[in-house]
Motif scaffolding. Sequence first.
Motif, short mmCIF file in Angstrom:
data_model
loop_
_atom_site.label_atom_id
_atom_site.label_comp_id
_atom_site.label_asym_id
_atom_site.label_seq_id
_atom_site.Cartn_x
_atom_site.Cartn_y
_atom_site.Cartn_z
N ALA A 20 0.83 -1.21 0.00
CA ALA A 20 0.00 0.00 0.00
C ALA A 20 0.86 1.26 0.00
N MET A 21 1.92 1.27 0.79
CA MET A 21 2.80 2.44 0.83
C MET A 21 3.57 2.59 -0.48
N GLY A 22 3.95 1.47 -1.09
CA GLY A 22 4.61 1.53 -2.39
C GLY A 22 3.69 2.14 -3.44
N LEU A 23 2.43 1.73 -3.45
CA LEU A 23 1.45 2.29 -4.38
C LEU A 23 1.26 3.77 -4.11
N THR A 24 1.22 4.15 -2.83
CA THR A 24 1.05 5.55 -2.46
C THR A 24 2.20 6.40 -2.98
N LEU A 25 3.43 5.94 -2.82
CA LEU A 25 4.59 6.68 -3.31
C LEU A 25 4.53 6.86 -4.82
N PHE A 26 4.10 5.81 -5.53
CA PHE A 26 3.98 5.92 -6.98
C PHE A 26 2.95 6.98 -7.36
#
Length: 249
Positions: A20-26
């Motif tokens: 979820a945090m990886g998607l948020t950063l993207f």
Amino acid sequence: MTLSFLTKNTRWLNLIAAVAMGLTLFLIFYFAPTERTMGQVQRLFYFHVGSAWVSAITFFVALICGLLYLWKPHPSWDKIALASVEIGVVFMTMTIVSGSVWGKPAWNTWWVWSPRLTSITIMWLVYVAYFMLRGALDDPEKKRRFSSVYLVAAFVTVIITFGSIRVLRDIHPVMFGGMLESAQGTEQGLQDFSGSGLDSRNMGITLTISTISFSLLYIAWLANRIRLQNMLDEAARIKTRVVSFLQEA
């Protein structure tokens, strides 16, 4: 009361939070629109709002656990409250730091003692003092009871912080909800995009997913912190049994 529902699937919670945090950063760096005035630094907005939202949730969870402990005393309620406040202080620190960095291009200053910034500083200090209270008490039952009462009283600072910009004139913009007419101040820090509906939509999607991701991160951290506390409690019990055995030998 058992906390196995939080600890048995810790690895899955960690994985979900990481994705979820990886998607948020993207989304923040490649999908969200660029603000006209502040440029790239405006992207801190998504971290600032997400961490502020979660810090309020953590302190609310601590409040509920404090009330539940006062109603039906059980060490698990205190354990959740302690873990939640620890995580909340981390997120609140993130909120203050990101807000300061964001405030420099928006307000031309790192910090100003406005009602919102003053109240959030007091709230941070109040919850840091929670750990000082726990450290000053040796009796476990008294520590849990006093800490629970403190959490109930401390939540007043969260309410004051939330309402400060809605009641008093403040440089900090109101992102959500209304406010009194007498409280309306400057609009510095508000977002200004190209005016297209696409930009507003992309910003809304990014902000929503960012808030959800930070919430998932809180749940994962809470599970890990409770798991760590269970291990510490078990180590303390083993130490007590070993000392008792050696004294009897």
